[in-house]
Design an enzyme around this catalytic site. Structure first.
Site, mmCIF file in Angstrom:
data_model
loop_
_atom_site.group_PDB
_atom_site.id
_atom_site.type_symbol
_atom_site.label_atom_id
_atom_site.label_comp_id
_atom_site.label_asym_id
_atom_site.label_seq_id
_atom_site.Cartn_x
_atom_site.Cartn_y
_atom_site.Cartn_z
ATOM 1 N N HIS A 209 4.922 0.279 -4.954
ATOM 2 C CA HIS A 209 5.495 -0.676 -4.004
ATOM 3 C C HIS A 209 4.589 -1.895 -3.891
ATOM 4 O O HIS A 209 3.383 -1.776 -3.722
ATOM 5 C CB HIS A 209 5.660 -0.026 -2.636
ATOM 6 C CG HIS A 209 6.215 -0.953 -1.595
ATOM 7 N ND1 HIS A 209 7.506 -1.434 -1.645
ATOM 8 C CD2 HIS A 209 5.651 -1.509 -0.497
ATOM 9 C CE1 HIS A 209 7.717 -2.223 -0.603
ATOM 10 N NE2 HIS A 209 6.601 -2.286 0.099
ATOM 11 N N LYS B 131 3.756 -9.698 2.313
ATOM 12 C CA LYS B 131 3.583 -9.672 0.857
ATOM 13 C C LYS B 131 4.591 -10.584 0.165
ATOM 14 O O LYS B 131 4.236 -11.355 -0.734
ATOM 15 C CB LYS B 131 3.726 -8.239 0.335
ATOM 16 C CG LYS B 131 2.699 -7.265 0.862
ATOM 17 C CD LYS B 131 2.839 -5.898 0.227
ATOM 18 C CE LYS B 131 4.162 -5.238 0.603
ATOM 19 N NZ LYS B 131 4.266 -4.934 2.045
ATOM 20 N N ASP C 27 9.056 -5.482 -4.513
ATOM 21 C CA ASP C 27 9.383 -4.226 -3.833
ATOM 22 C C ASP C 27 9.064 -3.006 -4.696
ATOM 23 O O ASP C 27 8.244 -2.176 -4.318
ATOM 24 C CB ASP C 27 10.843 -4.198 -3.393
ATOM 25 C CG ASP C 27 11.117 -3.032 -2.460
ATOM 26 O OD1 ASP C 27 10.300 -2.815 -1.551
ATOM 27 O OD2 ASP C 27 12.130 -2.347 -2.649
ATOM 28 N N ARG D 116 -17.041 -7.032 4.567
ATOM 29 C CA ARG D 116 -17.088 -8.481 4.413
ATOM 30 C C ARG D 116 -17.668 -8.869 3.054
ATOM 31 O O ARG D 116 -17.190 -9.779 2.391
ATOM 32 C CB ARG D 116 -17.935 -9.090 5.544
ATOM 33 C CG ARG D 116 -18.063 -10.601 5.470
ATOM 34 C CD ARG D 116 -18.984 -11.130 6.557
ATOM 35 N NE ARG D 116 -19.153 -12.568 6.454
ATOM 36 C CZ ARG D 116 -18.414 -13.457 7.083
ATOM 37 N NH1 ARG D 116 -17.431 -13.036 7.874
ATOM 38 N NH2 ARG D 116 -18.624 -14.749 6.946
#
Length: 324
Positions: free
Chosen positions: A146, A167, A185, A250
């Site tokens: 996906h 997305k 998708d 980070r």
């Protein structure tokens, strides 16, 4: 190799146009398949198809002009014996290539035993190469994932993340910046080699992108032919994460990878937050990945530089360093 559901009829239908195949005998054997044990033991498609070989009778047998010439030189008794041994073990089918007409007795034997017999005007070597490539593709490991799969700067990039993170909106922004859509998708990935995986779009979703509030968009119609791609090799995964994700680093010291069909694919995580230009960040991640593939690691270079500076500073504060 996994060849469940692969029968003579399906192979003929998929390759008839490319190889100009004609089905001349053994029509009743349309459901003939590879021997299960033989297929499992096969390590590659090269084991499944080749020139006439009585030592390996379970594979697809391709007869070109040399094989037919050899066959015609045999005595009638030897013909019956050798072809009888071959057909008794039920190969998936036979192909007579090089534009040669199959001998009448071979055609008759295939008809009586319901062994599919095809003919092709193409050279036997080309027929073998084509069938090996075809069998490699249909038996290759595959998975559906996906996300949004894009061509960004010539690199296959899969954008993943939880539902609602944007997305598809990010994919639309990247397409508007000149990059190409492969699939949205659902993305079908197939491992075609030891070091690469190819991603394609399911036929039902071809050229389509779903964006919340806009519905389905036909990217090819809106942006033109150059905005879509048929397939790409995956090289990078971009994982979108929420801002409060406690696992987010980070400055990750070690490269992150995601296993796809047994192959580690480089992955970067990008936090989603208001005001962040995600399209620019994804492009930067792709450019940085290209540098890494060329052997340029910015973080490693920085750490080497920092280590050298710390060593120089430590040396300057040592008694020996002060004397110098």
């Amino acid at each position: 190799m996994e060849l469940t559901g692969v029968i003579a009829q399906s192979i003929f239908d998929d390759n008839a146009a490319d190889l100009k195949l004609s089905w001349v005998a053994g029509l009743e054997g349309a459901d003939r398949a590879f021997d299960v044990d033989f297929a499992k033991e096969a390590t590659s498609a090269a084991d499944l198809v080749g020139h006439l070989n009585l030592i390996h009778p379970n594979r697809i047998q391709v007869l070109g002009k040399p094989e037919i010439t050899y066959y015609q030189r045999l005595s009638e008794e030897n013909r019956k014996r050798q072809m009888g041994e071959l057909i008794l073990l039920e190969p998936p089918f036979l192909v007579v290539a090089d534009g040669v007409d199959p001998p009448p007795d071979l055609e008759l034997r295939c008809t009586r035993s319901s062994t599919p017999l095809f003919t092709s005007p193409i050279s036997s070597a080309a027929v073998i190469d084509h069938l090996r490539l075809y069998l490699s593709r249909i038996s290759a490991p595959r998975v559906t994932m996906h996300g949004v799969f894009l061509d960004i700067l010539g690199m296959g990039v899969l954008i993943m993340g939880d539902s609602g993170l944007g997305k598809s909106e990010l994919g639309l922004e990247l397409i508007s910046r000149g990059h190409g859509l492969v699939a949205d998708d659902a993305v079908d990935f197939v491992r075609l080699g030891p070091d690469f995986i190819e991603g394609r779009c399911p036929p039902l979703l071809q050229n389509l992108l779903e964006v919340r509030g806009l519905g389905l968009l036909d990217i090819k119609t809106i942006f033109g032919e150059t905005a879509v791609r048929r397939k790409m090799k995956i090289k990078l995964i971009v994982q979108l994460v929420r801002r409060n994700d406690g696992e987010f680093e980070r400055l990750p010291l070690d490269s992150q990878y995601l296993d796809v069909l047994g192959l580690p694919i480089h992955m970067v995580k990008i936090q989603v937050a208001a005001g962040r230009n995600l399209a620019v960040l994804v492009e930067a991640a792709v450019r940085n990945t290209i540098l890494r593939l060329r052997g340029i690691d910015t973080l490693r270079d920085f750490m080497d530089r920092q280590r050298a500076a710390m060593q120089a500073e430590a040396a300057s504060h040592s008694p020996q360093g002060r004397l110098l």
